[in-house]
Design a protein around this motif. Structure first.
Motif, PDB file in Angstrom:
ATOM      1  N   GLY A  98       0.839  -1.190   0.000  1.00 59.79           N
ATOM      2  CA  GLY A  98       0.000   0.000   0.000  1.00 59.79           C
ATOM      3  C   GLY A  98       0.870   1.233   0.000  1.00 59.79           C
ATOM      4  O   GLY A  98       2.051   1.186  -0.354  1.00 59.79           O
ATOM      5  N   SER A  99       0.309   2.353   0.436  1.00 60.03           N
ATOM      6  CA  SER A  99       1.088   3.592   0.550  1.00 60.03           C
ATOM      7  C   SER A  99       2.076   3.442   1.708  1.00 60.03           C
ATOM      8  O   SER A  99       1.888   2.593   2.594  1.00 60.03           O
ATOM      9  CB  SER A  99       0.168   4.784   0.798  1.00 60.03           C
ATOM     10  OG  SER A  99      -0.370   4.717   2.115  1.00 60.03           O
ATOM     11  N   VAL A 100       3.095   4.275   1.714  1.00 62.77           N
ATOM     12  CA  VAL A 100       4.093   4.207   2.798  1.00 62.77           C
ATOM     13  C   VAL A 100       3.418   4.420   4.157  1.00 62.77           C
ATOM     14  O   VAL A 100       3.692   3.691   5.115  1.00 62.77           O
ATOM     15  CB  VAL A 100       5.222   5.247   2.576  1.00 62.77           C
ATOM     16  CG1 VAL A 100       6.168   5.282   3.768  1.00 62.77           C
ATOM     17  CG2 VAL A 100       5.989   4.945   1.291  1.00 62.77           C
ATOM     18  N   THR A 101       2.520   5.368   4.236  1.00 62.08           N
ATOM     19  CA  THR A 101       1.822   5.654   5.495  1.00 62.08           C
ATOM     20  C   THR A 101       0.998   4.450   5.956  1.00 62.08           C
ATOM     21  O   THR A 101       1.063   4.050   7.126  1.00 62.08           O
ATOM     22  CB  THR A 101       0.906   6.881   5.335  1.00 62.08           C
ATOM     23  OG1 THR A 101       1.705   7.990   4.909  1.00 62.08           O
ATOM     24  CG2 THR A 101       0.216   7.231   6.633  1.00 62.08           C
ATOM     25  N   ASP A 102       0.238   3.870   5.038  1.00 60.64           N
ATOM     26  CA  ASP A 102      -0.592   2.716   5.394  1.00 60.64           C
ATOM     27  C   ASP A 102       0.248   1.487   5.733  1.00 60.64           C
ATOM     28  O   ASP A 102      -0.052   0.760   6.684  1.00 60.64           O
ATOM     29  CB  ASP A 102      -1.573   2.389   4.270  1.00 60.64           C
ATOM     30  CG  ASP A 102      -2.736   3.362   4.204  1.00 60.64           C
ATOM     31  OD1 ASP A 102      -3.155   3.870   5.257  1.00 60.64           O
ATOM     32  OD2 ASP A 102      -3.229   3.608   3.088  1.00 60.64           O
ATOM     33  N   VAL A 103       1.301   1.252   4.961  1.00 59.07           N
ATOM     34  CA  VAL A 103       2.173   0.109   5.229  1.00 59.07           C
ATOM     35  C   VAL A 103       2.827   0.255   6.602  1.00 59.07           C
ATOM     36  O   VAL A 103       2.919  -0.705   7.363  1.00 59.07           O
ATOM     37  CB  VAL A 103       3.212  -0.057   4.104  1.00 59.07           C
ATOM     38  CG1 VAL A 103       4.349  -0.959   4.522  1.00 59.07           C
ATOM     39  CG2 VAL A 103       2.539  -0.583   2.853  1.00 59.07           C
ATOM     40  N   THR A 104       3.260   1.462   6.928  1.00 62.29           N
ATOM     41  CA  THR A 104       3.878   1.705   8.237  1.00 62.29           C
ATOM     42  C   THR A 104       2.889   1.403   9.362  1.00 62.29           C
ATOM     43  O   THR A 104       3.229   0.728  10.339  1.00 62.29           O
ATOM     44  CB  THR A 104       4.382   3.152   8.332  1.00 62.29           C
ATOM     45  OG1 THR A 104       5.347   3.371   7.291  1.00 62.29           O
ATOM     46  CG2 THR A 104       5.017   3.442   9.685  1.00 62.29           C
TER      47      THR A 104
END
Length: 104
Positions: free
Chosen positions: A57-63
């Protein structure tokens, strides 16, 4: 641009399922196929199987997904390691599809 990938390696398949579920509920991500590894020192580990969860996913969501998965996994059998790749290159993308769980 490729989706980010969060890699979370945990002890045991049950922990991987629960951590993967927690990560998917915590953020807008999807999972690549799990992978497994039985290291040479497996008998000395809390669970003799390491499983790699791959969130996309997006970096924010993956984090957020990795953090949620780690929280759950640490309450169970534990986390071996984790890492986030913001923009995997083409060769890495191919490797993410490989899974030893598919082998008999």
């Amino acid at each position: 641009m490729a989706e980010a990938v969060g890699i979370l390696e945990v002890f045991g398949l049950t922990t991987a399922f629960v951590a993967g579920d927690a990560g998917c509920k915590a953020a807008n991500v999807h999972l690549e196929v799990f992978d497994k590894n039985k290291p040479a020192n497996a008998d000395s580990l809390p669970v003799p199987l390491l499983v790699c969860i791959k969130f996309r996913g997006s970096v924010t969501d993956v984090t957020a997904a990795v953090e949620a998965g780690m929280e759950v996994a640490n309450r169970m059998t534990g986390v071996v390691q984790h890492y986030i790749i913001p923009n995997p290159e083409e060769g890495t993308e191919k490797m993410l599809k490989i899974s030893a769980l598919d082998k008999q």
